[in-house]
Structures are given as structure tokens and as C-alpha cells.
Design an enzyme around this catalytic site. Structure first.
Site, PDB file in Angstrom:
ATOM      1  N   LEU A  19     -27.317  -3.326  -3.891  1.00  0.00           N
ATOM      2  CA  LEU A  19     -26.387  -1.961  -3.598  1.00  0.00           C
ATOM      3  C   LEU A  19     -25.564  -2.106  -4.203  1.00  0.00           C
ATOM      4  O   LEU A  19     -24.130  -0.902  -4.855  1.00  0.00           O
ATOM      5  CB  LEU A  19     -26.775  -1.717  -2.044  1.00  0.00           C
ATOM      6  CG  LEU A  19     -27.496  -1.156  -1.384  1.00  0.00           C
ATOM      7  CD1 LEU A  19     -27.731  -0.786  -0.206  1.00  0.00           C
ATOM      8  CD2 LEU A  19     -27.358  -0.133  -2.024  1.00  0.00           C
ATOM      9  N   ASP A  38     -17.803 -10.374  -4.557  1.00  0.00           N
ATOM     10  CA  ASP A  38     -18.995 -11.360  -4.554  1.00  0.00           C
ATOM     11  C   ASP A  38     -19.035 -12.846  -4.027  1.00  0.00           C
ATOM     12  O   ASP A  38     -18.349 -13.080  -4.975  1.00  0.00           O
ATOM     13  CB  ASP A  38     -20.019 -11.301  -5.194  1.00  0.00           C
ATOM     14  CG  ASP A  38     -21.217 -10.937  -4.258  1.00  0.00           C
ATOM     15  OD1 ASP A  38     -22.342 -12.297  -3.751  1.00  0.00           O
ATOM     16  OD2 ASP A  38     -21.905  -9.823  -4.324  1.00  0.00           O
ATOM     17  N   ASP A  75     -14.300 -14.542   0.206  1.00  0.00           N
ATOM     18  CA  ASP A  75     -15.212 -13.813   1.360  1.00  0.00           C
ATOM     19  C   ASP A  75     -14.226 -12.843   1.910  1.00  0.00           C
ATOM     20  O   ASP A  75     -13.522 -13.263   3.035  1.00  0.00           O
ATOM     21  CB  ASP A  75     -15.717 -15.869   1.752  1.00  0.00           C
ATOM     22  CG  ASP A  75     -16.568 -15.075   3.802  1.00  0.00           C
ATOM     23  OD1 ASP A  75     -16.680 -13.573   3.175  1.00  0.00           O
ATOM     24  OD2 ASP A  75     -16.368 -16.006   4.245  1.00  0.00           O
ATOM     25  N   ASN A 102     -19.304  -3.334   1.279  1.00  0.00           N
ATOM     26  CA  ASN A 102     -20.848  -3.072   0.849  1.00  0.00           C
ATOM     27  C   ASN A 102     -21.166  -4.643   1.640  1.00  0.00           C
ATOM     28  O   ASN A 102     -22.147  -4.626   1.926  1.00  0.00           O
ATOM     29  CB  ASN A 102     -21.582  -2.926   0.112  1.00  0.00           C
ATOM     30  CG  ASN A 102     -23.148  -3.271  -0.444  1.00  0.00           C
ATOM     31  OD1 ASN A 102     -23.446  -2.612  -0.024  1.00  0.00           O
ATOM     32  ND2 ASN A 102     -23.316  -4.321  -1.101  1.00  0.00           N
ATOM     33  N   TYR A 175     -27.457  -8.160  13.841  1.00  0.00           N
ATOM     34  CA  TYR A 175     -27.093  -6.440  12.324  1.00  0.00           C
ATOM     35  C   TYR A 175     -26.636  -5.141  13.128  1.00  0.00           C
ATOM     36  O   TYR A 175     -26.317  -4.037  12.991  1.00  0.00           O
ATOM     37  CB  TYR A 175     -28.332  -6.958  11.711  1.00  0.00           C
ATOM     38  CG  TYR A 175     -28.452  -5.748  10.529  1.00  0.00           C
ATOM     39  CD1 TYR A 175     -27.602  -6.525   9.139  1.00  0.00           C
ATOM     40  CD2 TYR A 175     -29.353  -4.630  10.819  1.00  0.00           C
ATOM     41  CE1 TYR A 175     -27.654  -5.495   8.379  1.00  0.00           C
ATOM     42  CE2 TYR A 175     -29.168  -4.374   9.392  1.00  0.00           C
ATOM     43  CZ  TYR A 175     -28.359  -4.541   8.382  1.00  0.00           C
ATOM     44  OH  TYR A 175     -28.467  -3.676   7.008  1.00  0.00           O
ATOM     45  N   LYS A 179     -23.637  -3.193  12.362  1.00  0.00           N
ATOM     46  CA  LYS A 179     -23.488  -1.700  11.924  1.00  0.00           C
ATOM     47  C   LYS A 179     -22.952  -0.884  12.890  1.00  0.00           C
ATOM     48  O   LYS A 179     -22.702   0.585  12.409  1.00  0.00           O
ATOM     49  CB  LYS A 179     -25.235  -1.370  11.451  1.00  0.00           C
ATOM     50  CG  LYS A 179     -25.518  -2.167  10.501  1.00  0.00           C
ATOM     51  CD  LYS A 179     -23.857  -2.440   8.959  1.00  0.00           C
ATOM     52  CE  LYS A 179     -24.612  -2.637   7.876  1.00  0.00           C
ATOM     53  NZ  LYS A 179     -24.424  -3.045   6.722  1.00  0.00           N
ATOM     54  N   THR A 209     -33.288  -4.828  -1.977  1.00  0.00           N
ATOM     55  CA  THR A 209     -32.645  -5.422  -2.366  1.00  0.00           C
ATOM     56  C   THR A 209     -32.761  -7.265  -2.106  1.00  0.00           C
ATOM     57  O   THR A 209     -34.196  -7.509  -0.868  1.00  0.00           O
ATOM     58  CB  THR A 209     -30.894  -4.693  -2.071  1.00  0.00           C
ATOM     59  OG1 THR A 209     -31.296  -5.867  -0.683  1.00  0.00           O
ATOM     60  CG2 THR A 209     -31.114  -4.287  -2.588  1.00  0.00           C
TER      61      THR A 209
END
Length: 330
Positions: A19, A38, A75, A102, A175, A179, A209
């Protein structure tokens, strides 16, 4: 015709793959200069050695297409490295205009089996990572707004939540919690920064992904032999919404939550009060609450909770119950 993001600069975290990569390429296509962030660890659980390759490759692709991009391989869950990321954007491009958060990892486990480290690592990368970059980007915008530039500045934040938060994913307590926290961070940020000219919105994307390859393994892709068709779960279905939310056209869009995938964008309404009970005394007693709440819940399905599992049924051309969602609901 001028590109909508011409003259603007952006950061996209977790942009080496999936993404984030699609989002970084889309922002660059629309004219933005991009810092491609990244950390580069190969495992979707955040394992493995950090690698500069993914971020460098995406930045090189943007430059090869005539755009402007630099790589950052830090990071974002580290507070100081997030500061350095924002500083890099300002040093390279003179200012920061757009922040797309992201970056993330998965360490799935049922709540009764989850280790403390599995909990902490996912919360750190997702929720703390979003906070860290937002902290330094928002300080940059506030300083600019107060420095005599002549009123509000241009600022856009696009955060990444998940349908796991909306639907209550049973095997992802870390998770789903992270979120959900990101949504709270986004709405708080939207209110805090609006007076400076900054908007903050959150998307719940669905895409095939590295992180979701097993989750969506059974769902159909393009027809076999059709090399031109786009996978219904391709990240490229998500990236245009990020480009739009980052643009001047979205100036009035703030504090909103979108579900996006496969040629569909759904605007999720804020929670509503379902029922309200008032005590007939100075304060509730156990007996009074028992008399009010127990009958209210006695015939309700146990599966009917605060979780909004119906979002998982959203598809292009169809609503949760099969109706069209091409226009706002009445």
C-alpha cells in the site's frame, strides 16, 4: 493542466512495498516530492534485518519517472528517528505538506494466547509510529503558522486504520486495538490542527499485500490470462483516495473515516446513541439497572455488539445489504 500536488512535499511511511509503495507513487504522479520511508525488515511481523533496498527502489522509481524523491530507512516507532524523518523532508524540500502514515506489522494471536511482546510490538509500530510522525509534523505546521506566513498553512495527514477495528477481528486483539487507537488519534488531531489549516483523515483499506497474502489468499484476482485487468484487491485501488485527501480539493474533508478497496469508497458514519436510560432516583441502584437493562438485552442476538461487521460485506456496486452505494444514503 497543473498537477494537483505540484509544489507540495510528502512523507509516506512503510512505502517500500504494498500500500505504501502505491501511495508514494500516486502522490509523486500527482506532482508531490516524496520522502519514501521504509525500515525494510522483510517479515510481515517486523522480523529480519533492516534493509535500505525497498525505500531506495521506490525513490529511484519516482526519480526515473521525472519526479523528486529521497529515501528514509528509519524506524517510525522510534521517536527520534521519526523526528529525523520529518526534518529530512524539510531539509530536502523546504517544508512538509503531506504526511501519510502507513507503516505496520502483524503478530496475530488469540487474546488468551498473546504474549506481552506480541502486544507491545504491534501497538508500538502502528499506534506509536502514527503518533511519532504526527507529533513532529504538527509541530512543524504550528511553527510555520505562527511565524508570520500569513495565516493557515497547508497540511494534510492521512492515517491508516483497518476494518479489523470496525468489525472486531477475533484473532487480532493487538492490531484491532492499535487501529482503533489510530482513529482516536486522527479525530483528536483533526480538531487540534484545523485552525492551522491542517486536515487529518483516516482510511481503512483492503488490499492484497505482503501483510495480507494469507488473509485474501482465497479471494479471486484478475481473470487467468488477462494481463491487463487490475486485481480487485490491488493497492492501486486505494492510492487515488490518498492522493485526493492530500490535495487542495479535500480542504473541507477533516476528521473523516473511509473504507476503501476494489473500486469502492465508503464514508463511515460516527457512532450514534442507541438507547438512553434515566434513573428515577438520585442515582442508579443495581436493582433499577437490572430492571432497565436486562429486558433491553434479553432478546437481542449476542453477536450484535458495538462491532460493525457489516462493513466486511461492502463491495463495488453493492451495499452491505445488496443496495447501491453510488450516492449518499437517505
Amino acid at each position: 493542466m497543473a498537477s494537483p500536488l505540484e509544489g507540495l512535499s510528502a512523507i509516506v511511511t512503510g512505502a517500500g512495498r504494498g500500500l505504501g509503495r502505491a501511495e508514494a507513487l500516486e502522490l509523486a504522479r500527482l506532482g508531490a516530492a516524496v520522502v519514501v520511508n521504509d525500515y525494510g525488515r522483510p517479515g510481515r511481523d517486523g522480523s529480519g534485518e533492516a534493509d535500505t533496498g525497498p525505500a531506495e527502489e521506490v525513490a529511484a522509481s519516482i526519480r526515473a519517472a521525472g519526479g523528486h524523491a529521497v529515501a528514509h530507512t528509519g524506524d517510525v516507532s522510534d521517536h527520534e528517528q521519526a523526528r529525523e524523518l520529518v526534518e529530512l523532508a524539510v531539509e530536502e524540500f523546504g517544508k512538509l505538506d503531506i504526511l501519510v502514515n502507513n507503516a505496520g506489522i502483524l503478530r496475530d494471536r488469540m487474546v488468551f494466547s498473546m504474549s506481552e511482546e506480541e502486544w507491545d510490538s504491534v501497538i508500538r509500530v502502528h499506534l506509536k509510529g502514527h503518533f511519532n510522525t504526527t507529533r513532529f509534523a504538527s509541530a512543524h505546521w504550528r511553527t510555520r503558522a505562527k511565524s508570520g506566513e500569513g495565516g493557515p498553512v497547508y497540511g494534510r495527514i492521512v492515517n491508516t486504520s483497518s476494518e479489523a477495528f470496525l468489525a472486531g477481528s477475533a484473532g487480532q486483539p493487538n492490531y484491532a486495538a492499535a487501529k482503533g487507537g489510530i482513529v482516536g488519534l486522527t479525530t483528536s488531531t483533526a480538531l487540534a490542527l484545523a485552525k492551522y489549516g491542517v486536515t487529518a483523515n483516516v482510511i481503512c483499506p483492503r488490499a492484497r499485500t505482503r501483510m495480507t497474502e494469507d488473509v485474501f489468499a482465497g479471494l479471486p484476482g484478475p481473470a487467468e490470462g488477462d494481463d491487463t485487468a487490475l486485481d480487485p484487491l490491488a493497492p492501486e485501488h486505494v492510492a487515488p483516495l490518498v492522493g485526493y485527501l492530500a490535495s487542495p480539493a479535500a480542504a473541507q474533508v477533516n476528521g473523516q473515516l473511509f473504507v476503501v478497496h476494489g473500486g469502492m469508497v465508503a464514508i463511515v458514519e460516527r457512532p450514534r446513541v442507541q438507547a438512553k436510560f434515566d434513573t428515577k432516583q438520585d442515582a442508579f441502584t443495581y436493582d433499577e439497572l437490572d430492571g432497565l437493562l436486562t429486558p433491553y438485552y434479553v432478546d437481542r442476538p449476542q453477536s450484535e455488539t458495538f462491532a460493525a461487521a457489516e462493513v466486511l460485506a461492502l463491495r463495488h456496486g453493492e451495499g452491505a445489504a445488496g443496495g447501491s452505494v453510488g450516492a449518499p444514503a437517505p
